[in-house]
Design an enzyme around this catalytic site. Structure first.
Site, short mmCIF file in Angstrom:
data_model
loop_
_atom_site.label_atom_id
_atom_site.label_comp_id
_atom_site.label_asym_id
_atom_site.label_seq_id
_atom_site.Cartn_x
_atom_site.Cartn_y
_atom_site.Cartn_z
N CYS A 151 25.00 44.04 80.38
CA CYS A 151 23.61 44.28 80.80
C CYS A 151 23.62 43.95 82.29
O CYS A 151 24.15 42.90 82.69
CB CYS A 151 22.65 43.36 80.06
SG CYS A 151 20.98 43.38 80.77
N CYS B 114 22.18 50.62 84.20
CA CYS B 114 21.54 49.95 83.06
C CYS B 114 22.33 50.35 81.83
O CYS B 114 22.45 51.55 81.53
CB CYS B 114 20.10 50.42 82.96
SG CYS B 114 19.22 49.81 81.52
#
Ligand code: DGL
Length: 287
Positions: free
Chosen positions: A186, A75
């Protein structure tokens, strides 16, 4: 030596980290993994760094407790908020984090313009500032903060006309500026590759750092430990049935998804252990 239960821990706010997990499975098919989706706190992107760091620290403790000997922060937002602190805190455990893949894009660009598609926590974090300064001082970087795209992936709605319009709106400023690379900063966004590709055609090359993260994971796995069984575990702090459906839809896997539970009002945040989860489920609200 074999160390029973030694595994690779992988975490994200939701299903995005599955884009990294699939690369780890492809490269290291015999290595067991444990995946944690903090869907109770999704999205991480708009949250302050300190809050995200507190969640990530608790999840790292949980994963280590379950046998993780390497932790992959799959992440960008969580890495931006916590990687530098966690490295100091968990000096004995190799940590693999994510930073926007500005380097390969800035190295390969012909137009001198690249786009970065990301979330707020990553855009305002120290890792992004560092890679831009180090690798893109001569490159124009168009940053698009796109939290709606995280939702689109989580809701599995990427093929609707409305989602296509939202994705197109975020790509347009990059295309207008002449960018020839778009960096997916992302981990949710690789699941939008088909739509992004259809929208940009051959104007922009899509940069997904997932395979490089898998290679780094292979490099840092402790060489003295031989994995025993290639079993994979999945936890979510959200809805296990929904996660299980997405696990199948996004990366074609079927596995038992277990529920992780945050202790109510604990500060710093803390995840309940298996026996505590059992007890917690015995507590019925008084009606
Ligand atoms: N998948 C996460 C990332 O890579 C972000 C999603 C979120 O905002 O929670 O940045």
């Amino acid at each position: 030596m074999t160390m029973p239960g030694a595994k690779i821990g992988v975490l994200d706010s939701g299903v995005g980290g599955l884009s990294v997990l699939r690369e780890i499975h492809a490269l290291l098919p015999d290595y067991p993994t444990i995946y944690f989706a903090d869907q109770d706190h999704l999205p991480y992107g708009p949250r302050p760094h300190a809050e995200v760091r507190a969640y990530v620290t608790a999840i790292a403790d949980f994963l280590i407790d379950q046998g993780a000997v390497v932790i992959v922060i799959a992440c960008n937002a969580a890495s931006a908020a916590s990687l530098l602190d966690l490295r100091a805190q968990y000096s004995g455990i190799p940590l693999v984090g994510m930073e926007p893949a500005v380097k390969p894009a800035a190295t390969a660009t012909h137009s001198g313009v690249i786009g970065v598609l990301t979330t707020q926590a990553t855009a305002s974090g120290p890792l992004y500032a560092r890679v831009r300064q180090q690798f893109a001082s001569d490159t124009r970087v168009i940053t698009q903060v796109a939290p709606e795209l995280v939702e689109i992936v989580e809701n599995n709605s990427q093929h609707t006309p409305e989602s296509r319009r939202i994705i197109a709106d975020h790509l347009q400023p990059m295309l207008d500026a002449g960018a020839d690379h778009v960096v997916l900063a992302c981990t949710h966004f690789p699941f939008l590759t088909e739509t992004i590709q259809a929208l940009v055609g051959d104007k922009m090359h899509i940069v997904n750092p997932g395979p490089a993260v898998a290679r780094q994971t292979a490099r840092v796995w402790p060489s003295a430990i031989r994995p025993d069984t290639a079993e994979n575990q999945y936890y979510t702090s959200g809805d296990p049935a929904q996660f299980s459906m997405m696990l199948h839809t996004l990366i074609g896997l079927d596995g038992l998804v277990q529920q992780a539970v945050w202790q109510a009002d604990a500060m710093p945040p803390r995840l309940l252990k298996a026996n505590e989860r059992h007890n917690a489920s015995q507590i019925k609200p008084i009606t």
